[in-house]
Write an enzyme that holds these catalytic residues in place. Structure first.
Site, PDB file in Angstrom:
ATOM      1  N   GLU A   1     -74.568 -10.843 -60.573  1.00 21.21           N
ATOM      2  CA  GLU A   1     -75.608 -11.855 -60.744  1.00 21.21           C
ATOM      3  C   GLU A   1     -75.076 -12.803 -62.075  1.00 21.21           C
ATOM      4  O   GLU A   1     -75.189 -14.046 -62.291  1.00 21.21           O
ATOM      5  CB  GLU A   1     -77.049 -11.394 -61.003  1.00 21.21           C
ATOM      6  CG  GLU A   1     -77.406 -11.046 -59.509  1.00 21.21           C
ATOM      7  CD  GLU A   1     -77.635 -12.081 -58.626  1.00 21.21           C
ATOM      8  OE1 GLU A   1     -77.961 -13.082 -59.224  1.00 21.21           O
ATOM      9  OE2 GLU A   1     -77.855 -11.884 -57.503  1.00 21.21           O
TER      10      GLU A   1
ATOM     11  N   TYR B   1     -85.058 -15.050 -63.341  1.00 16.68           N
ATOM     12  CA  TYR B   1     -84.513 -15.197 -61.962  1.00 16.68           C
ATOM     13  C   TYR B   1     -83.307 -13.941 -61.895  1.00 16.68           C
ATOM     14  O   TYR B   1     -83.395 -13.158 -60.719  1.00 16.68           O
ATOM     15  CB  TYR B   1     -83.530 -16.285 -62.142  1.00 16.68           C
ATOM     16  CG  TYR B   1     -82.834 -16.242 -60.829  1.00 16.68           C
ATOM     17  CD1 TYR B   1     -83.013 -16.750 -59.620  1.00 16.68           C
ATOM     18  CD2 TYR B   1     -81.300 -15.880 -60.899  1.00 16.68           C
ATOM     19  CE1 TYR B   1     -82.389 -16.950 -58.293  1.00 16.68           C
ATOM     20  CE2 TYR B   1     -80.281 -16.029 -59.568  1.00 16.68           C
ATOM     21  CZ  TYR B   1     -81.072 -16.379 -58.729  1.00 16.68           C
ATOM     22  OH  TYR B   1     -80.181 -16.256 -57.386  1.00 16.68           O
TER      23      TYR B   1
ATOM     24  N   TRP C   1     -71.063  -7.381 -53.233  1.00 16.30           N
ATOM     25  CA  TRP C   1     -72.213  -7.097 -53.835  1.00 16.30           C
ATOM     26  C   TRP C   1     -73.425  -6.909 -52.858  1.00 16.30           C
ATOM     27  O   TRP C   1     -74.673  -6.350 -53.244  1.00 16.30           O
ATOM     28  CB  TRP C   1     -72.550  -7.821 -54.873  1.00 16.30           C
ATOM     29  CG  TRP C   1     -72.537  -9.342 -54.900  1.00 16.30           C
ATOM     30  CD1 TRP C   1     -73.494 -10.026 -54.114  1.00 16.30           C
ATOM     31  CD2 TRP C   1     -71.401  -9.937 -54.783  1.00 16.30           C
ATOM     32  NE1 TRP C   1     -72.924 -11.461 -54.143  1.00 16.30           N
ATOM     33  CE2 TRP C   1     -71.524 -11.392 -54.580  1.00 16.30           C
ATOM     34  CE3 TRP C   1     -70.215  -9.550 -55.673  1.00 16.30           C
ATOM     35  CZ2 TRP C   1     -70.602 -12.556 -54.634  1.00 16.30           C
ATOM     36  CZ3 TRP C   1     -69.151 -10.672 -55.552  1.00 16.30           C
ATOM     37  CH2 TRP C   1     -69.317 -12.060 -54.988  1.00 16.30           C
TER      38      TRP C   1
ATOM     39  N   ASP D   1     -84.477 -20.231 -56.492  1.00 11.93           N
ATOM     40  CA  ASP D   1     -83.290 -20.985 -57.296  1.00 11.93           C
ATOM     41  C   ASP D   1     -83.153 -22.366 -56.709  1.00 11.93           C
ATOM     42  O   ASP D   1     -84.024 -22.730 -55.815  1.00 11.93           O
ATOM     43  CB  ASP D   1     -81.843 -20.098 -57.212  1.00 11.93           C
ATOM     44  CG  ASP D   1     -81.333 -19.985 -55.704  1.00 11.93           C
ATOM     45  OD1 ASP D   1     -82.032 -20.610 -54.785  1.00 11.93           O
ATOM     46  OD2 ASP D   1     -80.212 -19.692 -55.587  1.00 11.93           O
TER      47      ASP D   1
END
Length: 332
Positions: A57, A158, A44, A176
């Site tokens: 994600e 997020y 990714w 994060d």
């Protein structure tokens, strides 16, 4: 000069920005160079397809990345586009999720619904035409702004910011748990969500959210883990790092101090710090700067120190040279 640069250069006052190092540009360059020289390879990271990034994600929430990679590939083999996922039976998507032990099944339901929202044009700018066909606005087109992506089912701030960053290079600084740990240790940022957001935002170069957020997450994932690997991973921020200087590697998610005092990692760090203040040093001059009990022929003497510097040399951080009957060490 960007707004972040201008803010970082302002003097006076007490606040999160006071935690920033004086030379923000050098800090940025060091991190990006370190990341671009070598980083973990995940598929990714090789795509800018918003659908593929969203799947990664959502899968990565509370799941180890090594396990995610296999599931991610198989998921995309089965539903290669957002249209395919939107047309799928929800039970099939949930069944896949359960079969790959990807955690809460609600995430599968939300991902399926998010795909339908994208295909139906239910999110994004109000002036964008909805349901306009395969090439028209809204039909499979992801919005590019974090606030618009956050309208997707199950997509919080997020995840929305991560997709905006990695798909469109259009995000804000990701904050994060790993990023908080890095900022807390490196720049002594207070354990406060607003403080972390302010410092993270001021550090990120304008228009570079894709590489910057990947680099920050990589730093927290391979060099500044709960038990850090500062020297072993060649952390690019050692020269500015408060934790590296003090030896205190506690963090918001690391409430007790990892074993460090007297460790080989600590000694390697002392070698790097001592050599960073000098062009070069003979081993017997370097030794007392690393251990107060250094004696050339002792247990922690010349041969012990030579092996320690040789370790750093193997990592590309230092080098040894025999000259006029003595061994001289320097940083590369």
């Amino acid at each position: 000069m960007s707004d972040a640069d201008a803010t970082a250069d302002e003097g006076g006052g007490d606040g999160p920005r006071d935690c920033l190092p004086a030379d923000v540009d050098a800090v940025r360059d060091a991190l990006v160079s370190w990341y671009e020289d070598d980083h973990r390879s995940f598929p990714w990271r090789e795509t800018t397809d918003a659908y593929e990034i969203l799947v990664s994600e959502v899968m990565s929430q509370q799941t180890q990345l090594e396990r995610v990679e296999t599931a991610w590939r198989e998921f995309l083999d089965r539903w290669p586009t957002v249209h395919d996922l939107a047309a799928a039976e929800r039970g099939d998507v949930v069944g896949f999720w359960t079969g790959h032990s990807l955690g809460y099944n609600n995430r599968a339901r939300y991902l399926h619904e998010a795909a339908r929202q994208v295909v139906e044009g239910a999110v994004g700018p109000s002036d964008r035409p909805h349901g306009a066909g395969e090439t028209g606005g809204g039909d499979g087109e992801f919005p590019e702004e974090p606030a618009e992506l956050a309208e997707l089912m199950g997509v919080g701030p997020y995840t929305a910011n991560a997709v905006a960053s990695f798909a469109f290079n259009n995000g804000n600084a990701v904050v994060d748990t790993n990023v908080k740990r890095v900022l807390y240790r490196a720049f002594d940022v207070p354990d406060d969500d607003e403080a972390f957001a302010v410092v993270a935002g001021a550090l990120m170069p304008d228009g570079e959210s894709r590489v910057w957020n990947n680099a920050m997450m990589e730093l927290g994932g391979v060099a500044c883990e709960k038990v850090p690997s500062c020297d072993e991973a060649g952390c690019p921020w050692r020269r500015w790092c408060h934790a590296y200087e003090t030896g205190d590697f506690t963090a918001p998610d690391v409430p007790t101090q990892p074993e460090f005092e007297g460790s080989r990692r600590q000694m390697r760090g002392r070698v790097v710090k001592a050599l960073s203040n000098h062009d070069e040093l003979p081993l017997d001059t370097l030794g007392p700067k690393v251990r107060v009990d250094y004696t050339p022929d002792g247990e922690h003497g010349r041969e012990w120190l030579r092996a320690l510097v040789a370790d750093l040399a193997g990592d590309g951080l230092a080098e040894l040279e025999e000259r006029d009957g003595e061994t001289v060490a320097r940083l590369r």
